[in-house]
Enzyme design. Structure first.
Site, PDB file in Angstrom:
ATOM      1  N   ASP A 219      -0.512  -7.638   1.546  1.00 51.64           N
ATOM      2  CA  ASP A 219       0.129  -6.210   1.594  1.00 51.64           C
ATOM      3  C   ASP A 219       1.483  -6.311   1.649  1.00 51.64           C
ATOM      4  O   ASP A 219       2.151  -6.111   2.740  1.00 51.64           O
ATOM      5  CB  ASP A 219      -0.605  -5.282   2.640  1.00 51.64           C
ATOM      6  CG  ASP A 219      -0.119  -3.638   2.784  1.00 51.64           C
ATOM      7  OD1 ASP A 219       0.265  -3.242   1.647  1.00 51.64           O
ATOM      8  OD2 ASP A 219      -0.377  -3.194   4.009  1.00 51.64           O
TER       9      ASP A 219
ATOM     10  N   HIS B  67       0.643  -1.491   0.096  1.00 50.72           N
ATOM     11  CA  HIS B  67       0.032  -0.191   0.051  1.00 50.72           C
ATOM     12  C   HIS B  67       0.825   1.326  -0.107  1.00 50.72           C
ATOM     13  O   HIS B  67       0.356   2.491  -0.356  1.00 50.72           O
ATOM     14  CB  HIS B  67      -1.026   0.165   1.125  1.00 50.72           C
ATOM     15  CG  HIS B  67      -0.446   0.363   2.435  1.00 50.72           C
ATOM     16  ND1 HIS B  67      -0.215  -0.558   3.539  1.00 50.72           N
ATOM     17  CD2 HIS B  67      -0.109   1.695   2.955  1.00 50.72           C
ATOM     18  CE1 HIS B  67       0.316  -0.094   4.542  1.00 50.72           C
ATOM     19  NE2 HIS B  67       0.478   1.261   4.336  1.00 50.72           N
TER      20      HIS B  67
ATOM     21  N   SER C  47       4.495   1.920   7.754  1.00 48.40           N
ATOM     22  CA  SER C  47       4.211   0.862   6.916  1.00 48.40           C
ATOM     23  C   SER C  47       5.365   0.280   6.068  1.00 48.40           C
ATOM     24  O   SER C  47       6.477   1.048   6.039  1.00 48.40           O
ATOM     25  CB  SER C  47       3.219   1.541   5.896  1.00 48.40           C
ATOM     26  OG  SER C  47       2.002   1.865   6.114  1.00 48.40           O
ATOM     27  N   GLY C  48       5.472  -0.884   6.160  1.00 48.92           N
ATOM     28  CA  GLY C  48       6.682  -1.569   5.455  1.00 48.92           C
ATOM     29  C   GLY C  48       7.645  -1.979   6.302  1.00 48.92           C
ATOM     30  O   GLY C  48       8.640  -2.899   5.851  1.00 48.92           O
TER      31      GLY C  48
END
Length: 278
Positions: free
Chosen positions: A125, A65, A219-220
């Protein structure tokens, strides 16, 4: 604060789309996490930041995302157009706002988003970014091993997450890498809060008191348990306003076959044209 409201669910999903925010944690020892990557994703109208981690000198793993976006944010939806996105990866950083001698910067020209990633539910994701040239291994830059295929971390285990950004929901972003300890929860905890939770491909993590959390743009980044990357920061699902529990991570072990196949393709791309052409 970016809040994603799924109209089909009574609960809120709050995905990360900017620089990593660690709440209730502390500053990491400089360069103690040499696998950490800082991503800048930009197009003509928007720039965002994410985390990631080094798998091998030519590959970084992160959340899909971060580039493909999420359905309810126009700015990030625009980033789902690959030709318009420009991605920069920095390795070897502690203070992301300083030009540290240890930093290595890469302009990424090729990345792979999982083909079944869903902008609506955050299923699958996960994405891989190819580094060219390859990262140079130093004491500040090195890879982290992944959990093996179908290897699970048990509920109750204490794992670590790191990222750059705010130390609370209201304070300005910090420039140094922060880290926090989070406990692995049972799948039932996340199933209670999100109908989109999938135990096979996601990990339920978090602080029951809601005082410690990854939040917004972490994120990530990796969920590190016993020295291995077991998860990728994906989203937080909660039933009370601003109660940051539980956190949902993409389960790395479920995607090992896909990761290995894509890394094989990365290697083939580096072969001379005379050997790699049909």
């Amino acid at each position: 604060m970016l809040i994603l409201l799924l109209l089909t669910s009574p609960f809120l999903l709050l995905p990360w789309a900017e620089a990593g925010e660690i709440i209730g944690g502390s500053e990491a020892k400089p360069h103690s996490r040499p696998y950490m990557a800082y991503l800048t994703i930009a197009n003509e109208s928007h720039t965002s930041h994410c985390g990631g981690f080094l798998l091998r000198p030519d590959a970084v793993l992160s959340a899909a995302h971060c580039v493909a976006g999420k359905r309810h944010s126009k700015a990030l939806y625009e980033l789902s157009k690959p030709l318009n996105a420009k991605i920069t990866v920095i390795l070897g950083a502690h203070n992301i706002h300083k030009n540290e001698p240890s930093q290595q910067e890469f302009h990424v020209g090729h990345w792979v988003i999982h083909p079944k990633y869903s902008m609506d539910t955050f299923k699958n994701d996960i994405m891989l970014l190819k580094l060219k040239p390859r990262a140079k291994r130093t004491k500040e830059v090195s890879q982290i091993p992944l959990a093996s295929h179908n290897e699970h971390v048990q509920p109750g285990a204490i794992c670590k997450v790191a990222g750059w950004g705010r130390t609370s929901k209201t304070r300005a972003k910090t420039s140094v890498l922060m880290e926090v300890d989070l406990k692995v929860q049972s799948d039932k905890v996340c199933e209670k809060h999100s109908k989109n939770y999938l135990c096979q491909s996601m990990i339920c993590v978090g602080d029951e008191d809601g005082k410690k959390s990854t939040f917004k743009g972490d994120s990530g980044g990796p969920l590190v348990c016993n020295g291995k990357a077991h998860g990728v920061v994906s989203y937080v699902s909660y039933g009370r306003k601003y109660y940051l529990f539980p956190n949902v991570f993409t389960r790395v072990s479920w995607f090992i076959p896909w990761i290995q196949e894509e890394l094989r393709k990365f290697a083939l791309q580096d072969l001379p044209d005379s050997l790699s052409s049909d």
